[in-house]
Design a protein around this motif. Structure first.
Motif, PDB file in Angstrom:
ATOM      1  N   LYS A  85      -5.504  23.486   4.711  1.00 15.50           N
ATOM      2  CA  LYS A  85      -6.591  22.650   5.229  1.00 15.50           C
ATOM      3  C   LYS A  85      -7.739  23.519   5.746  1.00 15.50           C
ATOM      4  O   LYS A  85      -8.914  23.211   5.522  1.00 15.50           O
ATOM      5  N   TYR A  86      -7.392  24.606   6.473  1.00 20.34           N
ATOM      6  CA  TYR A  86      -8.429  25.479   7.024  1.00 20.34           C
ATOM      7  C   TYR A  86      -9.236  26.127   5.904  1.00 20.34           C
ATOM      8  O   TYR A  86     -10.465  26.233   6.005  1.00 20.34           O
ATOM      9  N   THR A  89     -11.524  23.604   4.738  1.00 14.55           N
ATOM     10  CA  THR A  89     -12.632  23.405   5.676  1.00 14.55           C
ATOM     11  C   THR A  89     -13.662  24.518   5.543  1.00 14.55           C
ATOM     12  O   THR A  89     -14.877  24.271   5.608  1.00 14.55           O
ATOM     13  N   LYS A  90     -13.188  25.766   5.356  1.00 12.49           N
ATOM     14  CA  LYS A  90     -14.125  26.875   5.189  1.00 12.49           C
ATOM     15  C   LYS A  90     -14.943  26.704   3.916  1.00 12.49           C
ATOM     16  O   LYS A  90     -16.150  26.987   3.913  1.00 12.49           O
ATOM     17  N   ARG A  92     -15.669  23.875   2.590  1.00 13.01           N
ATOM     18  CA  ARG A  92     -16.599  22.773   2.861  1.00 13.01           C
ATOM     19  C   ARG A  92     -17.785  23.278   3.691  1.00 13.01           C
ATOM     20  O   ARG A  92     -18.933  22.886   3.444  1.00 13.01           O
ATOM     21  N   THR A 116     -16.746  25.500  11.500  1.00 13.35           N
ATOM     22  CA  THR A 116     -15.642  24.724  10.899  1.00 13.35           C
ATOM     23  C   THR A 116     -15.272  23.520  11.751  1.00 13.35           C
ATOM     24  O   THR A 116     -14.720  22.545  11.223  1.00 13.35           O
ATOM     25  N   TYR A 117     -15.536  23.574  13.052  1.00 14.87           N
ATOM     26  CA  TYR A 117     -15.166  22.461  13.927  1.00 14.87           C
ATOM     27  C   TYR A 117     -16.309  21.461  14.121  1.00 14.87           C
ATOM     28  O   TYR A 117     -16.168  20.496  14.869  1.00 14.87           O
ATOM     29  N   ARG A 122     -15.316  19.468   9.785  1.00 11.05           N
ATOM     30  CA  ARG A 122     -13.885  19.651  10.054  1.00 11.05           C
ATOM     31  C   ARG A 122     -12.992  18.681   9.281  1.00 11.05           C
ATOM     32  O   ARG A 122     -11.787  18.905   9.179  1.00 11.05           O
ATOM     33  N   THR A 123     -13.545  17.606   8.753  1.00 13.63           N
ATOM     34  CA  THR A 123     -12.774  16.682   7.922  1.00 13.63           C
ATOM     35  C   THR A 123     -13.515  16.460   6.614  1.00 13.63           C
ATOM     36  O   THR A 123     -14.739  16.571   6.545  1.00 13.63           O
TER      37      THR A 123
END
Length: 502
Positions: A85-86, A89-90, A92, A116-117, A122-123
């Motif tokens: 997932k991380y 996210t990166k 994205r 990323t947050y 983050r989603t």
């Protein structure tokens, strides 16, 4: 050996057979036979239970061993999913940054704005479709704009400070053309900072040379800017008075003695306030207008950029309530009594004994009307549960002594300015009357000066002229006699006019 339902059914049968056994020998014999059969069943099952217990123990031990393995499997699964997932996210985040770069924003602003947050990053899926970008762009783009504005402000800060100093000098030069009595009422130069014409000059590119002449077009509008600022300020302060006591005419809010105002820096969100007590006892327009308070970073010029601005002011209910009661003690009607009438009567007040400071062992203070208000908010304004101290009207002897003392103080206090020139004009300071009178004789050939025409009080120095008067504590009276005087002086006017604001 039994499941709970089995035991309940067996107990019911036991009770039935026991009751029957009491009725005949045959039933008693049958009951005994039944008990022997049940005992045999229990004994037969005991061996099985021991065997089942041993099997169960081995199963529990094995389960505990496998639980550790299952936990490791689960943690690795979660970690793998989290890593996956991380990484998504990166990707994205990088996809969003690329789109923002294509919109013309600089990499440094983008890198310092979204992470990323960040909401919108983050989603979601690693790849940002056009439809997804339409949804998240309104969340991300303002963050980059804020960072861009902040960076630009940091880069321009030293240059803007220099240019603002030039503006301050030309503004003060313009104000020097006014009489000091008018100049005291003009706002500090910070009020010019957010004006469009000023921003265009202050924030001109670094290769543009800014001099005093650069502000010529702005200087021509200074009087217009000042008039609008003062008008807006008067209206805002007037509107802050609660509607149920707000006078019909704006000027009455600044003429009536019952209305007291304060600077916004004295509106605490915690126990403590940041402004001095004199900022909380502003009576009349000259006091409100002349306060030069600046709220640092108090105005958002644009998203992410805060600049200084003059403080705002509003109605202060606690101080106004005290003023209302002091006017009643003076024997006047607070609904109609003006500031000028209160000053002309010049009543004096003292604290009721129970409110006297424990340190007052030899003397106590006698206050003018304004000084009483100042004292209240210098000593009691920080209390979480605020209870205003109670005053009494000073006796004739106390009043006479206090007025003589005040007359002496007003001669020597450095609170006065010449009203024909700016030689003695300072923001927080003035000169003593003898110095001003000598100046008027030497420089303006005025030997009989008039207050408000030839010389004026610096409104910011009013506390120097209203200093409390120390008075001998007992003065030949006992504490009981002081208490009686205090009570009578408090009650008498109240019974005539009624108490409490309406």
């Amino acid at each position: 050996m039994y499941w709970t339902p089995d035991a309940q059914e067996l107990f019911k049968e036991w009770k039935t057979r026991l009751a029957a056994a009491k009725s005949s020998p045959e039933a008693r014999e049958a009951f005994n036979t039944w008990k022997k059969e049940q005992k045999a069943i229990v004994q037969a099952n005991t061996g099985v239970s021991y065997l089942s217990g041993s099997i169960l123990s081995r199963l529990i031990s094995r389960t505990r061993q496998m639980a550790t393995t299952y936990k490791e499997w689960y943690e690795n699964y979660i970690k793998d999913k989290g890593d996956e997932k991380y990484e998504g996210t990166k990707r994205r985040l990088e996809a969003a940054k690329l789109r923002l770069l294509n919109e013309g924003y600089s990499k440094v602003d983008i890198d310092n704005a979204i992470f990323t947050y960040t909401d919108g990053i983050r989603t979601g899926t690693p790849n940002i479709s056009n439809a997804a970008w339409t949804r998240i762009r309104p969340k991300l783009e303002p963050l980059v704009v804020i960072e861009k504005n902040r960076r630009h402000a940091r880069e321009m800060n030293s240059l803007i400070v220099q240019r603002m100093e030039i503006l301050r000098e030309v503004y003060n030069q313009h104000l020097s053309q006014r009489m000091p009595s008018e100049r005291y009422l003009c706002p500090p130069a910070a009020f010019l900072r957010p004006l469009d014409d000023v921003v265009a000059i202050l924030e001109a590119k670094p290769d543009v040379t800014v001099t005093a002449e650069s502000f010529d077009a702005v200087i021509l509008k200074f009087d217009e800017y000042i008039a609008k600022y003062q008008s807006d300020k008067r209206n805002a302060v007037f509107e802050s008075v609660p509607s149920y006591i707000r006078p019909a005419r704006l000027e009455d809010a600044f003429n009536l003695a019952r209305f007291v105002f304060r600077c916004e820096t004295g509106m605490p969100v915690t126990r403590w306030v940041t402004a001095g007590a004199s900022h909380q006892t502003l009576i009349g327009w000259p006091m409100v207008a002349s306060e030069p308070c600046i709220l640092q970073r108090g105005l958002q010029l644009r998203p992410g950029v805060m600049v200084d601005r003059p403080c705002r002011f509003d109605y202060y209910d606690k101080a106004s309530d005290i003023s209302y009661r002091l006017i009643i003690l003076a024997g006047l009607d607070p609904k109609t009594t003006t500031i000028a009438e209160m000053d002309a009567r010049d009543p004096r007040f003292a604290l009721v004994k129970k409110w006297m400071d424990d340190k007052w062992t030899d003397t106590y203070q006698v206050y003018s009307w304004r000084a009483a208000l100042y004292y209240v908010f210098d000593s009691y304004r920080s209390h979480d549960v605020w209870q205003a101290p109670e005053f009494r009207l000073a006796t004739a002897e106390e009043t006479e002594t206090a007025r003589r003392h005040t007359a002496t103080v007003r001669e020597t206090a450095e609170a006065w300015s010449c009203n024909h020139c700016h030689e003695s004009f300072e923001t927080w300071k003035g000169e003593a009357k003898p110095v001003i009178f000598q100046h008027l004789r030497d420089h303006h050939d005025i030997s009989d000066p008039n207050l408000s025409v030839d010389f004026v009080m610096n409104p910011r120095c009013w506390t120097l002229l209203e200093a409390p008067v120390p008075t001998a504590l007992h003065n030949g009276l006992t504490w009981m006699e002081h208490a009686i005087i205090s009570r009578l002086a408090t009650i008498r006017p109240t019974r005539i006019l009624g108490a409490g604001p309406s």
